[in-house]
Design an enzyme around this catalytic site. Sequence first.
Site, short mmCIF file in Angstrom:
data_model
loop_
_atom_site.label_atom_id
_atom_site.label_comp_id
_atom_site.label_asym_id
_atom_site.label_seq_id
_atom_site.Cartn_x
_atom_site.Cartn_y
_atom_site.Cartn_z
N SER A 111 -2.50 69.39 45.50
CA SER A 111 -2.15 68.13 44.86
C SER A 111 -0.65 67.99 44.69
CB SER A 111 -2.82 68.04 43.49
OG SER A 111 -2.32 66.95 42.73
N TYR A 118 0.20 60.93 46.31
CA TYR A 118 -0.10 59.68 45.63
C TYR A 118 0.78 58.59 46.22
CZ TYR A 118 -2.51 62.48 42.13
OH TYR A 118 -3.37 63.33 41.50
N THR A 132 -4.14 59.59 48.39
CA THR A 132 -5.03 59.11 47.33
C THR A 132 -4.68 57.66 47.01
OG1 THR A 132 -5.36 61.30 46.36
CG2 THR A 132 -5.71 59.41 44.92
N LYS A 175 -8.18 59.05 50.72
CA LYS A 175 -9.15 59.45 49.70
C LYS A 175 -9.22 58.39 48.59
CE LYS A 175 -9.99 63.24 46.40
NZ LYS A 175 -9.78 62.52 45.13
N HIS A 209 -12.78 59.40 42.46
CA HIS A 209 -11.88 60.27 41.71
C HIS A 209 -12.64 61.11 40.68
CE1 HIS A 209 -7.41 60.62 41.65
NE2 HIS A 209 -7.66 61.31 40.56
#
Length: 387
Positions: A107, A130, A156, A252, A276
Amino acid sequence: MPVITEIEDLRRLHQKRTPKMFYDYAESGSWTEQTFRENSSDFDLIRLRQRVAVDMSNRSTASTMIGHDVAMPVALAPVGLTGMQRADGEIKAARAAEKFGVPFTLSTMSICSIEDVAEHTSKPFWFQVYTLKDDDFMTRLFQRAKDAKCSAIVITVDLQLLGQRHKDLKNGLSAPPKFTVKSVADMMTKVQWGLEMLGTKRRFFGNIVGHVAGIDDPSSLSSWTAQAFDQSLDWERIKQFRKMWDGPVIIKGILDAEDAKMAAKVGADAIVVSNHGGRQLDGALSSIRMLEPILDAVGDKIEVHLDSGIRSGQDVLKALAMGAKGTYIGRAFVNGLGAMGEAGVTRALEVIHKELDSTMALCGERDVKALGRHNLLVPKNFSGEWG
């Protein structure tokens, strides 16, 4: 060594051995947690077809995800703050995944940096990003992933703003965490966790601190994170990110057939049907319910994976038999990490693999790639006819 036979055993140990602030971060959803609960409970509605008098020998769970060979079609999902569940948590999880032969996804909001994980592993891993406003930071982040030889990027798209998670607010979980007398007292009871945290230099967001102008220490991180996420995100912006990375791209956070079509249109190699983990839009349908309509919409135009709610090898099998080409586990591996460190992540993977392999055999299949709807009994109108 405790006897571990299921992920629930690891979850109980995780809760016992990890400070409440960080355990609750992993084991919670947004608002009423309806979607968080139904992500798992909806798997229970699907039944398996038992078959007998078939050759069950020489079974294989080996497959591929976006062209990468995997020991089973299960990747470790990107989970923020993994390094607070256990010291150097991302490194430990990545090592366990590498040894087992499944993908690890780091992440952006990890404690260990991209460079840390690359230094302590020998095979490429995936990196999750992100959709942030700061173009300079994003460009450099993609370059850092390239330099670390990451083999895929996971974008994401369902976190333009943060879904409210009551437990995090009550526990003071923020970036950086706001420690209270109560939370510090709780941490002092987790002796092994505390000793390991004292022994590492990695306690803050390694991909952010020192890599963003003006963010040189954790105290200056809060204001940046509050404004970093791009609420104006659209598909044109995602196209820009696609141009920043010349390798495989996974998008995602897809939970709608129209969004799945758009993801294919912008050139993604795969999508992850995900809400999520029930941590964003509470009241949304579970990922497993939305899988079939999304597969109907995109067909074979793009590889479809599934995330959210998987707690067993049976869940993995059901997702694959419904048509997913790959699955992701987040809480399941974090439970293992919080319970027993790297060995716990390995144990979580072993549990899921054994459940997948045995269940596949009892369904009359020898090859995970042969699983299909013929192995399932799915309730009529499972995906629903919603007005």
